[in-house]
Design a protein around this motif. Structure first.
Motif, short mmCIF file in Angstrom:
data_model
loop_
_atom_site.label_atom_id
_atom_site.label_comp_id
_atom_site.label_asym_id
_atom_site.label_seq_id
_atom_site.Cartn_x
_atom_site.Cartn_y
_atom_site.Cartn_z
N PRO A 51 34.53 26.68 35.99
CA PRO A 51 33.09 26.89 36.02
C PRO A 51 32.70 28.08 35.15
O PRO A 51 33.32 29.14 35.23
N ALA A 52 31.67 27.88 34.34
CA ALA A 52 31.26 28.92 33.37
C ALA A 52 30.78 30.17 34.09
O ALA A 52 30.90 31.28 33.58
N THR A 53 30.26 29.96 35.31
CA THR A 53 29.61 31.10 35.98
C THR A 53 30.56 31.87 36.89
O THR A 53 30.14 32.80 37.57
N ILE A 54 31.83 31.46 36.92
CA ILE A 54 32.72 32.11 37.88
C ILE A 54 33.03 33.54 37.45
O ILE A 54 33.22 33.82 36.26
N ASP A 55 33.06 34.43 38.43
CA ASP A 55 33.28 35.84 38.13
C ASP A 55 34.69 36.13 37.64
O ASP A 55 34.89 36.77 36.61
N ASP A 56 35.67 35.62 38.41
CA ASP A 56 37.06 35.94 38.07
C ASP A 56 37.91 34.68 38.23
O ASP A 56 38.22 34.28 39.35
N PRO A 57 38.35 34.07 37.11
CA PRO A 57 39.10 32.81 37.19
C PRO A 57 40.38 32.91 38.03
O PRO A 57 40.84 31.91 38.56
N ALA A 58 40.91 34.11 38.19
CA ALA A 58 42.15 34.25 38.97
C ALA A 58 41.96 33.81 40.42
O ALA A 58 42.92 33.45 41.10
N ILE A 59 40.72 33.81 40.88
CA ILE A 59 40.48 33.40 42.28
C ILE A 59 40.95 31.96 42.49
O ILE A 59 41.47 31.61 43.55
N LEU A 60 40.80 31.14 41.45
CA LEU A 60 41.19 29.73 41.60
C LEU A 60 42.70 29.61 41.79
O LEU A 60 43.17 28.75 42.53
N ASP A 61 43.46 30.48 41.14
CA ASP A 61 44.91 30.46 41.35
C ASP A 61 45.25 30.88 42.79
O ASP A 61 46.16 30.34 43.42
#
Ligand code: COA
Ligand code: AMP
Length: 637
Positions: A608-618
């Motif tokens: 998602p373009a608006t996500i703050d920190d992509p590491a959260i998905l991991d």
């Protein structure tokens, strides 16, 4: 000219009033209507305005008067108690008239509400029909809901009387109902004047003096009561269904339009004739049970089967074949999950050879999309048409189906075929414009909807408008997304809200989140529905704990699992949750449940373009792996 389906469909949309007036000739009216469709208070459309009728009369009395008295009306088949009982139309009429007398003795009059909280026993259907007989509005609450859910419904419907039983039976387990009933009445602000309790031999319970009435004793001294005329537009029942919050929506159904549509559906959709044996293996607590265990088969003069058992385990995966052969069932209606359960236990269909299924002509599936594997397995093993059809509690009958009594179209896996006559289905974009065939959009129904669709939400007209009619002016929002192909086949892809479908049961993840958030150690939470091979979807919770909580996270997880069971009920099948440090959100703070769901299901997803920190998905991926979901191969697109 087209085939019979094309003609009926065109007729129903071009001249709905003559189409439904024709269908209404199949019903006995006490007084005819002034208007077939009353549009004077749009968008609150009313069918058969000015008419008077009685649903119970049409379901029972008229069949007895016209020579069907000795035919079986209802077969109760209960592998969990090892019993079975057949009621002829005459017997069912007599029993219902007596129970109507019991209700009348409790002071129940036309317009009063009666909550029915019962297991799958014939007395549940008897209580429903008795309410219809005296014009009382029933509200059946599914037995798998907990006391808290029952209490919410008691406070909303404000019943004069509650009809219940001492216990339900789940495979090998007796479920005491009285603690649930008493707990709900304690929790509720509204107190019913009385409760009529069916004492089952499997488990008795003390009755409360001054409040509770013994079903059998009351029946022994009751006087039969005749049908009370009601307006076609009067409510027949309220059925609560999951909304986007924990507060359920009380779908209100009328008497006249409901009868007309259901009666029409029996021949035209299901190809059932009077005298046929029709079995909906559902529960009277769901809309399928209301429409196709109780009302439609009886309105049509069929024999209905009321089954207290499961597709597997009562005693084995041959249970459905036994019922079909023993009672000569012509049409079976159930949820795909039931067939997945059977297929899992008996993949080769070996148990089929023990039974004579020569009476069996068609299988109808609904409640969730029928996955192609299950469809083909059922077609292959049963050798009859397997029809996926799409509908909702709100509509009360199918919106899309292969209409077997009109024209049999080619079955296409993944599609419930075409819109049923009466339903003007359109696929819209966010701006309320129709989009080209083949493109996914919001599945909507152009107003007015046909008879039997909901009148409103109980005591909540504004919520009805907000929830269903506001977003796409002039249309009913189904909250399902999907597309229509060039030939008019519909494909239902997903809900656009936070409703999930667990074993064909409609549940709100928002409602579960409210329960999790009530745990004192939980700071924030999210619930998503993840794919499940048997139940279609299962809920999974994510918990962020309050700072400084010293308790073992595993203990908190088991406590929230228990909370959902106690506050919503075992039917939610909420068994899994994980503790995480943070949840993925958009910058505006919206939790990205859709992305989390894709991770859990091991499907590709867009970052998602608006996500703050992509590491959260991991982190979410890792947390899901600890409870057996997702996997390390999961990559973002
Ligand atoms: N009263 C009390 N508890 C109930 C209940 C009732 N009326 N109905 C279900 N439950 C409980 C079950 O015992 C189970 O409890 P558990 O967690 O202790 O095992 C839980 O609620 C979930 O029930 P269910 O969804 O029925 O799952 P299951 O694992 O027992 O059975 C299927 C799985 C597929 C066999 C079953 O879901 C099924 O037959 N589904 C048919 C679908 C259907 O009727 N849909 C209605 C719409 S058409
Ligand atoms: P309920 O109100 O419990 O009947 O649930 C209605 C919802 O179940 C619909 O809005 C759909 O999301 C889903 N549903 C029911 N039948 C089907 C079907 N045949 N195909 C796809 N989804 C279905």
């Amino acid at each position: 000219m087209g085939n019979a389906y094309d003609q009926a469909y065109a007729h129903s949309l071009e001249t709905p009033e003559t189409f439904w007036a024709d269908a209404a000739r199949e019903i006995d009216w006490i007084k005819p209507w002034d208007r077939v469709l009353d549009e004077s208070n749009k968008p609150f459309y009313r069918w058969f305005a000015g008419a008077q009728c009685n649903t119970c009369y049409n379901a029972l009395d008229r069949h007895v008067e016209r020579g069907r008295g000795d035919q079986a009306a209802l077969i109760y088949d209960s592998p969990v108690t090892g019993s079975s009982r057949t009621y002829s139309y005459k017997e069912l009429l007599h029993t219902v008239s007596l129970f109507a007398g019991v209700l009348a003795e409790q002071g129940v009059v036309k317009g009063d509400r009666v909550i029915i909280y019962m297991p799958m026993v014939p007395e549940a259907a008897i209580a429903m029909l008795a309410c219809a007989r005296i014009g009382a509005i029933h509200s059946v609450v599914f037995g798998g809901f907990a006391a808290n859910e029952l209490a919410v419904r008691i406070d909303d419907a404000k019943p004069k009387t509650i009809v219940s039983a001492t216990c339900g039976i789940e495979v090998n387990r007796v479920i005491p109902y009285m603690p649930l009933l008493n707990g709900a009445i304690d929790l509720a602000d509204h107190k019913p004047a009385s409760c009529v309790i069916l004492r089952r031999p499997e488990l008795d319970a003390p009755l409360q003096t001054g409040r509770d009435v013994d079903w059998a004793e009351a029946m022994a001294s009751a006087t039969p009561v005749d049908c009370v005329p009601v307006a076609a537009t009067d409510p027949l029942y309220i059925l609560y269904t999951s909304g986007t919050t924990g507060e359920p929506k009380g779908v209100v159904r009328d008497n006249g339009g409901h009868m007309v549509a259901l009666k029409w559906s029996m021949k035209n959709i299901y190809d059932a004739d009077p005298g046929d044996v029709y079995w909906a293996a559902s529960d009277v607590g769901w809309v399928v049970g209301h429409s196709y265990i109780v009302y439609a088969p009886l309105l049509h003069g069929c024999t209905t089967v009321l089954y207290e058992g499961k597709p597997v385990g009562t005693p084995d995966a041959g249970a459905f074949w036994r019922v079909i052969s023993e009672h000569k069932v012509k049409i079976l209606f159930t949820a795909p999950t039931a067939f997945r359960a059977i297929k899992r236990e008996d993949p080769t269909g070996a148990l089929l050879k023990d039974y004579d299924l020569s009476s069996f002509k068609a299988l109808f599936l609904a409640g969730e999309r029928t996955d192609p594997d299950t469809l083909h397995w059922a077609e292959d093993k049963l050798g009859v048409p397997v029809i996926d059809h799409w509908w909702q509690t709100e509509t009360g009958w199918p919106i899309a189906s292969n209409c077997m009594g009109l024209h049999v179209f080619e079955v296409r896996a993944g599609s419930p075929t075409k819109a049923v006559p009466g339903w003007d289905v359109r696929i819209l974009d966010d701006g309320c414009h129709e989009i080209p065939r083949g493109e996914i959009g919001a599945i909507s129904v152009k107003l007015p909807m046909p008879p039997s669709s909901l009148l409103t939400l109980w005591n909540a007209d504004q919520r009805y408008l907000d929830a269903y009619l506001e977003e796409y002016p002039g249309y009913y929002k189904t909250a399902d997304a999907g597309y229509m192909d060039e030939q008019g086949y519909l494909y239902i892809m997903a809900r656009t809200d936070d409703i999930i479908n667990v074993a064909g049961h409609r549940l709100s993840t928002g409602g579960m989140e409210e329960v999790l958030a009530g745990h004192p150690d939980v700071a924030e939470c999210a619930v998503i529905g993840v794919e499940d091979q048997l139940k279609g979807q299962l809920p999974v919770g994510f918990l962020i704990l309050n700072a400084g909580v010293g308790k073992d996270p595993e203990v908190i997880v088991s406590e929230v699992v228990q909370r959902v069971r106690e506050q919503i009920g075992p039917v939610a099948a909420f068994k899994r949750a994980v503790v995480v440090d943070r949840l993925p959100k958009t910058r505006s703070g919206k939790i990205l449940r859709g992305t989390m769901q894709k991770i859990a299901d091991n499907q590709p997803y867009k970052m998602p373009a608006t996500i703050d920190d992509p590491a959260i998905l991991d982190e979410i991926n890792a947390a899901l792996q600890t409870i057996g979901y997702s996997d390390a191969r999961n990559k973002s697109e």
